[in-house]
Design an enzyme around this catalytic site. Sequence first.
Site, PDB file in Angstrom:
ATOM      1  N   HIS A   1       0.813  -1.225   0.000  1.00 27.58           N
ATOM      2  CA  HIS A   1       0.000   0.000   0.000  1.00 27.58           C
ATOM      3  C   HIS A   1       0.844   1.271   0.000  1.00 27.58           C
ATOM      4  O   HIS A   1       0.304   2.369  -0.200  1.00 27.58           O
ATOM      5  CB  HIS A   1      -0.907   0.047   1.233  1.00 27.58           C
ATOM      6  CG  HIS A   1      -1.990  -0.978   1.239  1.00 27.58           C
ATOM      7  ND1 HIS A   1      -2.836  -1.185   0.173  1.00 27.58           N
ATOM      8  CD2 HIS A   1      -2.368  -1.880   2.200  1.00 27.58           C
ATOM      9  CE1 HIS A   1      -3.682  -2.159   0.469  1.00 27.58           C
ATOM     10  NE2 HIS A   1      -3.415  -2.598   1.683  1.00 27.58           N
TER      11      HIS A   1
ATOM     12  N   ASP B   1      -5.149 -12.527   3.642  1.00 26.85           N
ATOM     13  CA  ASP B   1      -6.375 -11.987   4.206  1.00 26.85           C
ATOM     14  C   ASP B   1      -7.618 -12.270   3.370  1.00 26.85           C
ATOM     15  O   ASP B   1      -8.721 -11.854   3.750  1.00 26.85           O
ATOM     16  CB  ASP B   1      -6.243 -10.485   4.478  1.00 26.85           C
ATOM     17  CG  ASP B   1      -5.353  -9.760   3.495  1.00 26.85           C
ATOM     18  OD1 ASP B   1      -5.054 -10.334   2.427  1.00 26.85           O
ATOM     19  OD2 ASP B   1      -4.937  -8.632   3.783  1.00 26.85           O
TER      20      ASP B   1
ATOM     21  N   HIS C   1      -6.662  -6.876  -0.274  1.00 22.71           N
ATOM     22  CA  HIS C   1      -6.758  -5.428  -0.457  1.00 22.71           C
ATOM     23  C   HIS C   1      -5.958  -5.010  -1.688  1.00 22.71           C
ATOM     24  O   HIS C   1      -4.905  -5.586  -1.981  1.00 22.71           O
ATOM     25  CB  HIS C   1      -6.247  -4.711   0.792  1.00 22.71           C
ATOM     26  CG  HIS C   1      -6.915  -5.180   2.049  1.00 22.71           C
ATOM     27  ND1 HIS C   1      -6.235  -5.814   3.067  1.00 22.71           N
ATOM     28  CD2 HIS C   1      -8.213  -5.140   2.423  1.00 22.71           C
ATOM     29  CE1 HIS C   1      -7.093  -6.135   4.036  1.00 22.71           C
ATOM     30  NE2 HIS C   1      -8.293  -5.735   3.663  1.00 22.71           N
TER      31      HIS C   1
ATOM     32  N   ASP D   1      -3.133 -10.384  -2.191  1.00 22.64           N
ATOM     33  CA  ASP D   1      -3.670  -9.825  -0.953  1.00 22.64           C
ATOM     34  C   ASP D   1      -5.100  -9.361  -1.215  1.00 22.64           C
ATOM     35  O   ASP D   1      -5.413  -8.868  -2.297  1.00 22.64           O
ATOM     36  CB  ASP D   1      -2.797  -8.649  -0.506  1.00 22.64           C
ATOM     37  CG  ASP D   1      -3.142  -8.110   0.866  1.00 22.64           C
ATOM     38  OD1 ASP D   1      -4.221  -7.507   1.004  1.00 22.64           O
ATOM     39  OD2 ASP D   1      -2.334  -8.270   1.794  1.00 22.64           O
TER      40      ASP D   1
END
Length: 380
Positions: free
Chosen positions: A144, A269, A183, A181
């Site tokens: 990120h 996740d 996200h 991931d």
Amino acid sequence: MTRRTAFFFDELCLWHAAGPHALTLPVGGWVQPPAAAGHAESPETKRRLKSLLDVSGLTARLQLRSAPPASDEDLLRVHPAHYLERFKALSDAGGGSLGQDAPIGPGSYEIARLSAGLAIAALDAVLAGEADNAYSLSRPPGHHCLPDQAMGFCFFANIAVAIEAAKARHGVERVAVLDWDVHHGNGTQAIYYRRDDVLSISLHQDGCFPPGYSGAEDIGEDRGRGFNLNVPLLPGGGHDAYMQAMQRIVLPALERFRPQLIVVASGFDANAVDPLARMQLHSDSFRAMTAMVRDAAERHAGGRLVVVHEGGYSEAYVPFCGLAVIEELSGVRSAVRDPLRDFIELQQPNAAFRDFQRQRLEELAAQFGLCPAQPLQAAR
């Protein structure tokens, strides 16, 4: 077939602390102090993965290594000097907020440099032929982080820093990054959005994080147009959705790009019990994706594959997902059995959901100009 798999780990990476939080919420006001782990990005998910590797006997079958921290030269290829200075000053002052959902504590600056250093060393080992593939248990994560802004528990763009170091040291020209991931890998996207030497593919839960972001229309700009592929998956999607995304989009994109190195941003996740997402994967989902990308690496990149740890916030379940990936990389199976695998399999979406998700993936594949993948055979 067993492979030489290098595993990069340093205990100090587990010492990064985000301060008093309950999940992702700073303690105070109406937010009560946590009873247990505190911040979602807890060291326990990584510590327990390493412990499971040790107790299962798998660590003994890997090349266990550490690495030096990323140098200023390494970091400055991606991050401006003023960002490094601001990060260090806040860390030296005892910590605080470095950006959106990016709390740090004392020493976080040095630990983040080490986390990036592990990723650099993992790419070095594979490109130098010292290992067939590698896994970097990097913490804090990186996907990120923007060049000048921390975000989402990430403080340096570990994978981008490692790729740029690999380009400088080894002359590698084409690198593919697959981010599974849950996200969106917005940091990697931002860094390579106008470049055609790095293919960035993100499989993520639609609208999860950054909040509300899908990204299907964001395909890159200028020279990078067509080299940034976002695959937003519907919340509640499970094993079938990811297998379809791999077969219909990821593998054809790798076939078209023909990378010299593949790097996976491996967050766990998307598992069915993660507190920060709503997907339905089990450990065999991550095993299957690893097998697919490993075969693609053997076909296109001489087997050169590096997996870098990102998110995953279930202390109980991340270890089983990580173990499955490392077993598949190394070709070594342990005696460990996933206690939740069959339970999660029973919770998979129904046929109507699967058909709707498949149609969306077909539309995305057509938008990206991708032909259906041919079955991959590992290079002999």
